[in-house]
Write a protein that holds these residues in place. Sequence first.
Motif, PDB file in Angstrom:
ATOM      1  N   HIS A  19      22.109  15.083  45.497  1.00 47.28           N
ATOM      2  CA  HIS A  19      22.266  15.651  46.845  1.00 47.28           C
ATOM      3  C   HIS A  19      21.768  17.091  46.883  1.00 47.28           C
ATOM      4  CE1 HIS A  19      24.162  16.991  50.595  1.00 47.28           C
ATOM      5  NE2 HIS A  19      24.721  17.957  49.904  1.00 47.28           N
ATOM      6  N   TYR A  20      22.087  17.864  45.842  1.00 47.24           N
ATOM      7  CA  TYR A  20      21.651  19.262  45.805  1.00 47.24           C
ATOM      8  C   TYR A  20      20.153  19.398  45.549  1.00 47.24           C
ATOM      9  CZ  TYR A  20      26.675  20.241  45.364  1.00 47.24           C
ATOM     10  OH  TYR A  20      28.027  20.306  45.563  1.00 47.24           O
ATOM     11  N   THR A  21      19.583  18.494  44.756  1.00 46.76           N
ATOM     12  CA  THR A  21      18.161  18.607  44.396  1.00 46.76           C
ATOM     13  C   THR A  21      17.246  17.879  45.370  1.00 46.76           C
ATOM     14  OG1 THR A  21      18.271  16.651  42.958  1.00 46.76           O
ATOM     15  CG2 THR A  21      18.753  18.806  41.955  1.00 46.76           C
ATOM     16  N   GLY A  22      17.816  17.023  46.240  1.00 44.14           N
ATOM     17  CA  GLY A  22      17.001  16.271  47.171  1.00 44.14           C
ATOM     18  C   GLY A  22      16.301  15.087  46.542  1.00 44.14           C
ATOM     19  N   GLU A  23      16.752  14.673  45.362  1.00 42.53           N
ATOM     20  CA  GLU A  23      16.148  13.537  44.670  1.00 42.53           C
ATOM     21  C   GLU A  23      17.082  12.329  44.728  1.00 42.53           C
ATOM     22  OE1 GLU A  23      15.610  15.071  40.785  1.00 42.53           O
ATOM     23  OE2 GLU A  23      14.009  16.481  41.359  1.00 42.53           O
ATOM     24  N   PRO A  84      33.105  22.033  51.857  1.00 42.57           N
ATOM     25  CA  PRO A  84      32.222  21.251  50.989  1.00 42.57           C
ATOM     26  C   PRO A  84      32.030  21.918  49.624  1.00 42.57           C
ATOM     27  CG  PRO A  84      31.296  21.426  53.197  1.00 42.57           C
ATOM     28  CD  PRO A  84      32.463  22.368  53.148  1.00 42.57           C
ATOM     29  N   ILE A  85      31.977  21.121  48.586  1.00 42.27           N
ATOM     30  CA  ILE A  85      31.711  21.647  47.248  1.00 42.27           C
ATOM     31  C   ILE A  85      30.284  22.166  47.184  1.00 42.27           C
ATOM     32  CG2 ILE A  85      31.434  20.997  44.811  1.00 42.27           C
ATOM     33  CD1 ILE A  85      33.713  19.007  45.176  1.00 42.27           C
ATOM     34  N   GLN A  86      30.096  23.364  46.654  1.00 44.48           N
ATOM     35  CA  GLN A  86      28.781  23.964  46.513  1.00 44.48           C
ATOM     36  C   GLN A  86      28.259  23.766  45.093  1.00 44.48           C
ATOM     37  OE1 GLN A  86      28.504  27.991  48.166  1.00 44.48           O
ATOM     38  NE2 GLN A  86      30.473  27.669  49.167  1.00 44.48           N
ATOM     39  N   SER A  87      26.938  23.805  44.946  1.00 39.12           N
ATOM     40  CA  SER A  87      26.328  23.551  43.636  1.00 39.12           C
ATOM     41  C   SER A  87      26.807  24.550  42.586  1.00 39.12           C
ATOM     42  CB  SER A  87      24.800  23.589  43.739  1.00 39.12           C
ATOM     43  OG  SER A  87      24.353  24.858  44.192  1.00 39.12           O
ATOM     44  N   LYS A  88      27.118  25.775  42.990  1.00 41.99           N
ATOM     45  CA  LYS A  88      27.565  26.782  42.028  1.00 41.99           C
ATOM     46  C   LYS A  88      28.931  26.439  41.427  1.00 41.99           C
ATOM     47  CE  LYS A  88      29.669  29.826  45.531  1.00 41.99           C
ATOM     48  NZ  LYS A  88      29.606  31.174  46.162  1.00 41.99           N
ATOM     49  N   GLU A  89      29.665  25.505  42.049  1.00 40.08           N
ATOM     50  CA  GLU A  89      30.964  25.096  41.524  1.00 40.08           C
ATOM     51  C   GLU A  89      30.861  24.030  40.441  1.00 40.08           C
ATOM     52  OE1 GLU A  89      34.234  24.769  44.612  1.00 40.08           O
ATOM     53  OE2 GLU A  89      32.482  24.648  45.920  1.00 40.08           O
ATOM     54  N   LEU A  90      29.686  23.445  40.256  1.00 42.10           N
ATOM     55  CA  LEU A  90      29.516  22.337  39.317  1.00 42.10           C
ATOM     56  C   LEU A  90      30.103  22.594  37.931  1.00 42.10           C
ATOM     57  CD1 LEU A  90      25.953  21.031  40.210  1.00 42.10           C
ATOM     58  CD2 LEU A  90      28.051  19.672  40.198  1.00 42.10           C
ATOM     59  N   PRO A  91      29.862  23.765  37.301  1.00 40.82           N
ATOM     60  CA  PRO A  91      30.388  23.970  35.943  1.00 40.82           C
ATOM     61  C   PRO A  91      31.896  23.862  35.825  1.00 40.82           C
ATOM     62  CG  PRO A  91      28.704  25.602  36.456  1.00 40.82           C
ATOM     63  CD  PRO A  91      29.007  24.895  37.734  1.00 40.82           C
ATOM     64  N   SER A  92      32.605  24.015  36.944  1.00 37.96           N
ATOM     65  CA  SER A  92      34.068  23.981  36.913  1.00 37.96           C
ATOM     66  C   SER A  92      34.649  22.643  37.357  1.00 37.96           C
ATOM     67  CB  SER A  92      34.634  25.083  37.823  1.00 37.96           C
ATOM     68  OG  SER A  92      34.207  26.361  37.415  1.00 37.96           O
ATOM     69  N   LEU A  93      33.781  21.692  37.692  1.00 32.50           N
ATOM     70  CA  LEU A  93      34.263  20.443  38.270  1.00 32.50           C
ATOM     71  C   LEU A  93      34.635  19.402  37.224  1.00 32.50           C
ATOM     72  CD1 LEU A  93      31.861  19.714  41.276  1.00 32.50           C
ATOM     73  CD2 LEU A  93      34.147  20.732  41.328  1.00 32.50           C
ATOM     74  N   GLU A  94      35.588  18.543  37.600  1.00 30.75           N
ATOM     75  CA  GLU A  94      35.829  17.309  36.883  1.00 30.75           C
ATOM     76  C   GLU A  94      35.923  16.192  37.899  1.00 30.75           C
ATOM     77  OE1 GLU A  94      39.516  17.920  34.720  1.00 30.75           O
ATOM     78  OE2 GLU A  94      40.655  16.884  36.289  1.00 30.75           O
ATOM     79  N   CYS A  95      35.462  15.021  37.498  1.00 31.18           N
ATOM     80  CA  CYS A  95      35.435  13.864  38.397  1.00 31.18           C
ATOM     81  C   CYS A  95      36.308  12.761  37.811  1.00 31.18           C
ATOM     82  CB  CYS A  95      33.999  13.365  38.555  1.00 31.18           C
ATOM     83  SG  CYS A  95      33.845  11.880  39.584  1.00 31.18           S
ATOM     84  N   THR A  96      37.166  12.192  38.643  1.00 32.72           N
ATOM     85  CA  THR A  96      37.958  11.032  38.248  1.00 32.72           C
ATOM     86  C   THR A  96      37.574   9.858  39.125  1.00 32.72           C
ATOM     87  OG1 THR A  96      39.843  12.356  37.502  1.00 32.72           O
ATOM     88  CG2 THR A  96      40.264  10.045  38.008  1.00 32.72           C
ATOM     89  N   VAL A  97      37.183   8.765  38.492  1.00 30.66           N
ATOM     90  CA  VAL A  97      36.903   7.525  39.222  1.00 30.66           C
ATOM     91  C   VAL A  97      38.062   6.564  39.001  1.00 30.66           C
ATOM     92  CG1 VAL A  97      34.402   7.740  39.204  1.00 30.66           C
ATOM     93  CG2 VAL A  97      35.540   6.677  37.253  1.00 30.66           C
ATOM     94  N   SER A  98      38.469   5.890  40.059  1.00 28.12           N
ATOM     95  CA  SER A  98      39.607   4.964  40.002  1.00 28.12           C
ATOM     96  C   SER A  98      39.202   3.607  40.560  1.00 28.12           C
ATOM     97  CB  SER A  98      40.790   5.501  40.813  1.00 28.12           C
ATOM     98  OG  SER A  98      41.215   6.765  40.350  1.00 28.12           O
TER      99      SER A  98
END
Length: 217
Positions: A19-23, A84-98
């Motif tokens: 989404h951030y890179t447009g690819e 909305p989450i910004q790209s600069k927040e990526l290093p601090s993110l964690e994702c949980t899938v359920s």
Amino acid sequence: MVVATEEMAVYCFDTLIAHYTGEQPPPPAFEDGNHPLFVTWKKASNGSEPRLRGCIGTLEPRQIVSGFKDYALTSALRDRRFPPIQSKELPSLECTVSILTDYETAQDYLDWEVGKHGLIIEFTDPDYNIRRSATYLPEVAGHEGWTHIETIDSLMRKAGYNGHITESLRKKIRVTRYQSTLHTMHYGEYIAYLKKNRGAAPAINGLPVVNGFKTGH
């Protein structure tokens, strides 16, 4: 039974970064199926306890590939409770899938186990005579340290009920309990996965991402 895997969390990170890179994100490395599912994003800063940044999913079965693709973005960018989450927040993110499983009708509002069951509650608001509903995933009550009653009362508030909560009203609630499998991945683990399996980390805004941080100025 389909269970949550690291590849599903990877696909959610892939989708958000695309989404951030447009690819377009790389194709998923897991098989499709039909299950209820959720995507949860949390953010941890300076070693603090991760705090919620978005959580959206579906209680109805849907194709998990398209589901994770849709909800990875919806929970990150369109959860009304958060910006909305910004790209600069990526290093601090964690994702949980359920992946949600084992739906059962509870005998009453106490007929479930903290840490094991997620809950869907449905009830009629006595002040406005309208139906209200809300859900918590299985990990919520245990993480918050809530009792059964505290969890139910919090769910009623989440559903939008602002009136006085009585024992009589609790007993009128219809409770569906469910279980889930989940997998949590921090961004640093995502980068390690990419380096191991694809040989390279992604680039955001033209800058390569190394060990969770952008290089350059």
